[in-house]
Design an enzyme around this catalytic site. Structure first.
Site, PDB file in Angstrom:
ATOM      1  N   LYS A 286       0.740  -1.239  -0.043  1.00 53.81           N
ATOM      2  CA  LYS A 286      -0.009  -0.018  -0.061  1.00 53.81           C
ATOM      3  C   LYS A 286       0.875   1.086   0.128  1.00 53.81           C
ATOM      4  O   LYS A 286       1.979   1.147   0.547  1.00 53.81           O
ATOM      5  CB  LYS A 286      -0.800  -0.096   1.232  1.00 53.81           C
ATOM      6  CG  LYS A 286      -1.934  -1.015   1.253  1.00 53.81           C
ATOM      7  CD  LYS A 286      -2.957  -0.794   2.521  1.00 53.81           C
ATOM      8  CE  LYS A 286      -3.784  -1.739   2.559  1.00 53.81           C
ATOM      9  NZ  LYS A 286      -5.117  -1.611   1.460  1.00 53.81           N
ATOM     10  N   GLU A 358      -6.376  -9.481   0.667  1.00 54.21           N
ATOM     11  CA  GLU A 358      -6.021 -10.741   1.480  1.00 54.21           C
ATOM     12  C   GLU A 358      -7.222 -11.032   2.669  1.00 54.21           C
ATOM     13  O   GLU A 358      -7.257 -12.115   2.837  1.00 54.21           O
ATOM     14  CB  GLU A 358      -4.920 -10.238   2.478  1.00 54.21           C
ATOM     15  CG  GLU A 358      -5.063  -9.375   3.789  1.00 54.21           C
ATOM     16  CD  GLU A 358      -5.606  -8.243   3.275  1.00 54.21           C
ATOM     17  OE1 GLU A 358      -5.498  -7.565   2.316  1.00 54.21           O
ATOM     18  OE2 GLU A 358      -6.395  -7.575   4.219  1.00 54.21           O
ATOM     19  N   ARG A 360     -10.190 -11.553   2.145  1.00 53.53           N
ATOM     20  CA  ARG A 360     -11.389 -12.453   1.542  1.00 53.53           C
ATOM     21  C   ARG A 360     -10.482 -14.027   1.395  1.00 53.53           C
ATOM     22  O   ARG A 360     -11.209 -14.840   1.706  1.00 53.53           O
ATOM     23  CB  ARG A 360     -11.696 -12.032   0.137  1.00 53.53           C
ATOM     24  CG  ARG A 360     -10.504 -12.094  -0.998  1.00 53.53           C
ATOM     25  CD  ARG A 360     -10.736 -11.369  -2.196  1.00 53.53           C
ATOM     26  NE  ARG A 360     -11.062  -9.754  -1.825  1.00 53.53           N
ATOM     27  CZ  ARG A 360     -11.330  -8.600  -2.829  1.00 53.53           C
ATOM     28  NH1 ARG A 360     -11.672  -9.336  -4.203  1.00 53.53           N
ATOM     29  NH2 ARG A 360     -11.288  -7.465  -2.613  1.00 53.53           N
TER      30      ARG A 360
END
Ligand code: BES
Ligand code: MN
Ligand code: ZN
Length: 506
Positions: A286, A358, A360
């Site tokens: 990110k 991640e 899910r």
């Protein structure tokens, strides 16, 4: 936050000295029968005449003339407006008004470092509405009082944040049923505050093992069953999603299961919460700006365990199982890579397109396991799952996606009653198609469009036909629309009370 003493009385007493006595005043009546005559005629009348106190929502007036009242002893007297209460006001609307008033009471109590507060209820006709007003005020006061100062070393800060120890309500009728309502609301609100406490802990203060410890504490306190699966067991069970997400981390994963059994005949609800204790994005890392907020990526896990705190205390008539798959998402040398193919608990294979999708992956394992093991009648999962849901709904509604209309409706109603609004988004095979993979059964991202829906469709493929609802709390678990009883910018404790209300009504 500690439990508070809750008292309900029908009379003001000269023997009892509150740090602050609060009169809840509605705009129409500008009065409450419990307001002593001498106070009504003095500062209250004066302020009303000057137009300084209009009794609108969020209007607060503090006064120090209590020594002049023959009826009460209180270090301070405060008037808190609750706006107009029409005759046909709905329960949910009244609840929210009172929660907001409660939040305002909390902030004036905080300013006064009050330990004992006395709240005089407004005159509202009807037993049901009176109960709601006590519930709303209790929730609002406790939620509004919340602070997280554990890591502040300044002694002044600690001293100034004296907690409220006693809430004394003054009502005219139905004291015992009002008391019961206040005690229940008190548990709900304290549980939401526990979820906030977990969320406020930074990544280095709350890890997967912390979830396990909290689950075990709950089990011990309420005689529930807690099972913790560590890395070795998760490996044996083929929990490929949890293990893949954990591969880039030095902190081992855990899967925490807390079970409450009511009876064999009662319906069984499975709650699954995303316990991602820090989401760096992994190899699909990110951007740096705002990454610190990803310590909140465990709010789903916090919510389901905090809801178990209500369940343990209240013992509703349904079986409840909470599962929290817990890990952080880091980018160490062994981290899962874009393109990797992993296999889940139920043998389904996932192509990992983006390691930042991640949540899910870990939920897939937990959902498949929970459904196979417990054969629940209903499944509800909670997760800070997508940035896309914030694009769609902002910070004012939790996204709801479900394969069952009745379950969806029940959750919407529960949310409405708690001031935690949900908004339903559609599912559909068109969206599922976006997840088709050339090399595996499914891929973990579905492209730019409809990100919140494709994420839910990914989960959908692990729950099959079991009635299931997914709550995407990415926009509401923190930065939720500012209200007097929710700390600005911080974690909200979102959906703890909604889950409790849903389970209670089942
Ligand atoms: N935890 C994030 C979702 C999130 C983002 C929550 C911002 C709150 C605020 C989740 O794991 C994530 O990174 N999702 C990705 C999915 C994408 C890669 C398909 C997202 O939403 O960008
Ligand atoms: Mn992510
Ligand atoms: Zn995440």
């Amino acid at each position: 936050m500690k439990e508070k003493k809750i008292v309900i009385n029908d009379k003001l007493s000269k023997k009892y000295v509150a740090d602050v006595t609060v009169f809840c005043i509605s705009q129409k009546k500008k009065d409450t029968p419990l307001l002593p005559e001498d106070l009504r005629k003095s500062d209250f009348a004066h302020a009303a005449e000057l137009g300084d106190f209009k009794a609108g929502e969020n209007d607060v007036m503090v006064s120090y003339v209590s020594g002049t009242s023959k009826k009460i002893q209180s270090k301070r007297v405060a008037y808190v407006g609750i706006g107009t209460i029409s005759k046909d006001i709905g329960k949910d609307e009244l609840l929210e008004k009172m929660r907001i008033a409660g939040g305002n009471i909390a902030s004036l109590a905080k300013k006064a470092t009050a330990e004992k507060i006395c709240v005089v209820l407004p005159e509202i006709s009807g037993k049901a509405l009176q109960k709601k007003s006590v519930r709303g005020l209790t929730e609002g006061i406790i939620l509004g009082e919340y602070t997280f100062i554990k890591y502040k070393t300044d002694k002044e800060v600690q001293k100034k944040s004296k907690a409220i120890k006693e809430i004394r309500f003054l009502a005219k009728h139905n004291l015992s049923s009002l008391r019961l309502e206040a005690v229940r609301a008190h548990i709900d609100a304290l549980s939401a505050c526990q979820a906030r406490d977990m969320a406020n802990e930074p990544g280095n203060g709350w890890n997967a093992e912390s979830f396990a410890r909290y689950g075990q504490e709950l089990a011990a306190k309420y005689d529930l069953q807690c099972t913790v699966f560590d890395k070795k067991e998760l490996t044996k069970m083929n929990m490929g999603g949890i293990l893949a997400v954990n591969r880039g981390s030095d902190t081992p994963p855990q899967m925490v299961v807390v079970e409450y059994r009511a009876s064999k005949k009662a319906p069984t609800v499975l709650l699954v919460g995303k316990g991602l204790t820090f989401d760096s994005g992994g190899i699909s890392i990110k951007p740096a700006a705002g990454m610190e907020d990803m310590k909140y990526d465990m709010c789903g896990g916090a919510a389901v365990l905090a809801a178990m705190n209500v369940v343990g205390a209240e013992k509703p008539n349904c079986n409840v199982i909470a599962i929290v798959p817990a890990t952080d998402n880091m980018s160490g040398g062994s981290a899962v890579k874009p393109g990797d193919i992993i296999q889940h608990y139920n043998k389904t294979t996932s192509e990992v397109i983006n390691t930042d999708a991640e949540g899910r992956l870990i939920l897939a394992d937990a959902l498949a396991y929970g459904i196979e093991r417990y054969q629940p009648d209903f499944v509800v999962d909670l997760a800070t799952l997508t940035g896309a849901v914030i694009m769609g709904l902002g910070h004012h509604h939790t996204g709801l996606l479900a394969n069952d209309d009745e379950l969806a409706q029940k959750l919407i109603e529960a949310g409405k009653g708690c001031g935690e609004p949900l908004w339903r988004l559609p599912l559909g095979k068109e969206y599922r198609k976006q997840l088709d993979s050339k090399v595996a059964d499914i891929k973990n991202t579905g492209g730019k469009s409809a990100g919140a829906i494709t994420a839910a469709e990914y989960l959908h493929s692990f729950v099959g036909d079991t009635p299931w609802a997914h709550l995407d709390i990415a926009g509401t678990a923190w930065d939720f629309t500012e209200k007097s009883y929710i700390p600005e910018g911080g974690p909200s404790g979102m959906c703890v009370r909604t889950l409790a209300a849903f389970l209670r009504r089942l």
